[in-house]
Design an enzyme around this catalytic site. Sequence first.
Site, mmCIF file in Angstrom:
data_model
loop_
_atom_site.group_PDB
_atom_site.id
_atom_site.type_symbol
_atom_site.label_atom_id
_atom_site.label_comp_id
_atom_site.label_asym_id
_atom_site.label_seq_id
_atom_site.Cartn_x
_atom_site.Cartn_y
_atom_site.Cartn_z
ATOM 1 C CD GLU A 123 -3.578 -1.701 2.894
ATOM 2 O OE1 GLU A 123 -3.621 -0.856 3.803
ATOM 3 O OE2 GLU A 123 -3.969 -1.473 1.746
ATOM 4 C CG ASP A 124 -1.789 2.533 6.509
ATOM 5 O OD1 ASP A 124 -2.214 2.129 5.395
ATOM 6 O OD2 ASP A 124 -1.977 3.685 6.925
ATOM 7 C CE LYS B 101 -4.848 6.297 8.971
ATOM 8 N NZ LYS B 101 -3.944 5.852 10.038
ATOM 9 C CB THR C 67 0.636 10.536 2.077
ATOM 10 O OG1 THR C 67 0.759 9.126 1.930
ATOM 11 C CG2 THR C 67 1.636 11.259 1.215
ATOM 12 C CB SER D 274 -1.994 3.007 -3.802
ATOM 13 O OG SER D 274 -2.576 4.189 -3.310
ATOM 14 C CB ALA D 275 -7.389 3.270 -2.409
ATOM 15 C CE LYS E 68 -5.780 -0.889 -1.095
ATOM 16 N NZ LYS E 68 -4.630 -0.175 -0.523
ATOM 17 C CG ASP F 273 -1.681 1.199 1.468
ATOM 18 O OD1 ASP F 273 -2.335 1.638 0.510
ATOM 19 O OD2 ASP F 273 -1.659 1.755 2.587
ATOM 20 C CG LEU F 274 1.608 5.779 -1.739
ATOM 21 C CD1 LEU F 274 3.077 5.586 -2.106
ATOM 22 C CD2 LEU F 274 0.935 6.692 -2.773
ATOM 23 C CG ASP F 275 -1.847 7.444 0.607
ATOM 24 O OD1 ASP F 275 -0.987 8.281 0.326
ATOM 25 O OD2 ASP F 275 -2.824 7.190 -0.135
HETATM 26 C C1 BG6 Z 1 -5.847 5.723 0.238
HETATM 27 C C2 BG6 Z 1 -5.841 6.517 1.524
HETATM 28 O O1 BG6 Z 1 -4.572 5.211 0.011
HETATM 29 O O2 BG6 Z 1 -6.212 6.545 -0.872
HETATM 30 C C3 BG6 Z 1 -7.162 7.253 1.713
HETATM 31 O O3 BG6 Z 1 -5.632 5.640 2.612
HETATM 32 C C4 BG6 Z 1 -7.474 8.084 0.478
HETATM 33 O O4 BG6 Z 1 -7.058 8.070 2.854
HETATM 34 C C5 BG6 Z 1 -7.489 7.177 -0.751
HETATM 35 O O5 BG6 Z 1 -8.743 8.712 0.622
HETATM 36 C C6 BG6 Z 1 -7.805 7.910 -2.039
HETATM 37 O O6 BG6 Z 1 -6.777 8.825 -2.314
HETATM 38 P P1 BG6 Z 1 -6.840 9.945 -3.421
HETATM 39 O O7 BG6 Z 1 -5.428 10.490 -3.457
HETATM 40 O O8 BG6 Z 1 -7.242 9.302 -4.709
HETATM 41 O O9 BG6 Z 1 -7.841 10.953 -2.979
HETATM 42 MG MG MG Z 2 -2.720 3.132 3.640
#
Ligand code: BG6
Ligand code: MG
Length: 221
Positions: A170-171, A46, A18, A115-116, A146, A10-12
């Site tokens: 994943e966090d 999240k 972030t 990542s989402a 997710k 996962d990224l964030d």
């Molecule tokens: C996820 C984050 O990785 O991405 C969420 O955990 C975030 O907090 C989601 O809302 C969507 O991100 P973005 O950058 O497309 O608004």
């Molecule tokens: Mg995350």
Amino acid sequence: MTKITACIFDLDGVIVDTAKYHYQAWHKLAIQLDIPFNEAENEKMKGISRMDSLEMMLALGDKTYTDIDKQKYCAAKNTWYLDLVTDMDQSEILPGILDFIAHLKEEKIKIALGSASKNARKILNLVGLTDSFDDIVDGNDVVKSKPDPEVFLKGAALLKSKPTETIVFEDSAKGIDAAVAGSFRTVGIGQDIHLGHADIVVENLIGMSISDLSKRLESKS
Ligand code: BG6
Ligand code: MG
């Protein structure tokens, strides 16, 4: 030892710090809309898509909104988020990540991002990590948020790895549930209290090795 051929991150909140910027931007929107919102509510958001997060936040208030309003709020949140990340650099890569990625390369373990976020590629560029990943799947590449496993299954397909031989890092609880739904092995990064469905939970990836993880996963099989 559990056989591991690939890792999906996962990224964030896993690769970069972030998650705090997403929270700050959602918090600003909540104040504007007079919606009660705190870190506990943010924790549940999240890992899920921007629109699904907004819907979750709006449900905390007592008004209804049109689709046009919702698009506008998502756009505003994203503008604030992008302002917050604009000066990001390598210093916001989370502890242990660079060494762990280098270790995986030495061990010939393939890695992908799952990542989402629709901003994932931008963030990877800002911190100079784009070329570290063999494949990238982000919020632009999936239709289901997710805890649906789509993002990780697409990552595994690109890496040509079997989910049962692939670790997802994943966090978020939603992210761990997505990985479990896809039959991946799972490592939660953060606190047990949020990540109870993961095979293993660690505080961070400092000093982590694939052989240690394989051994720990074996005892969970
Ligand atoms: C996820 C984050 O990785 O991405 C969420 O955990 C975030 O907090 C989601 O809302 C969507 O991100 P973005 O950058 O497309 O608004
Ligand atoms: Mg995350």
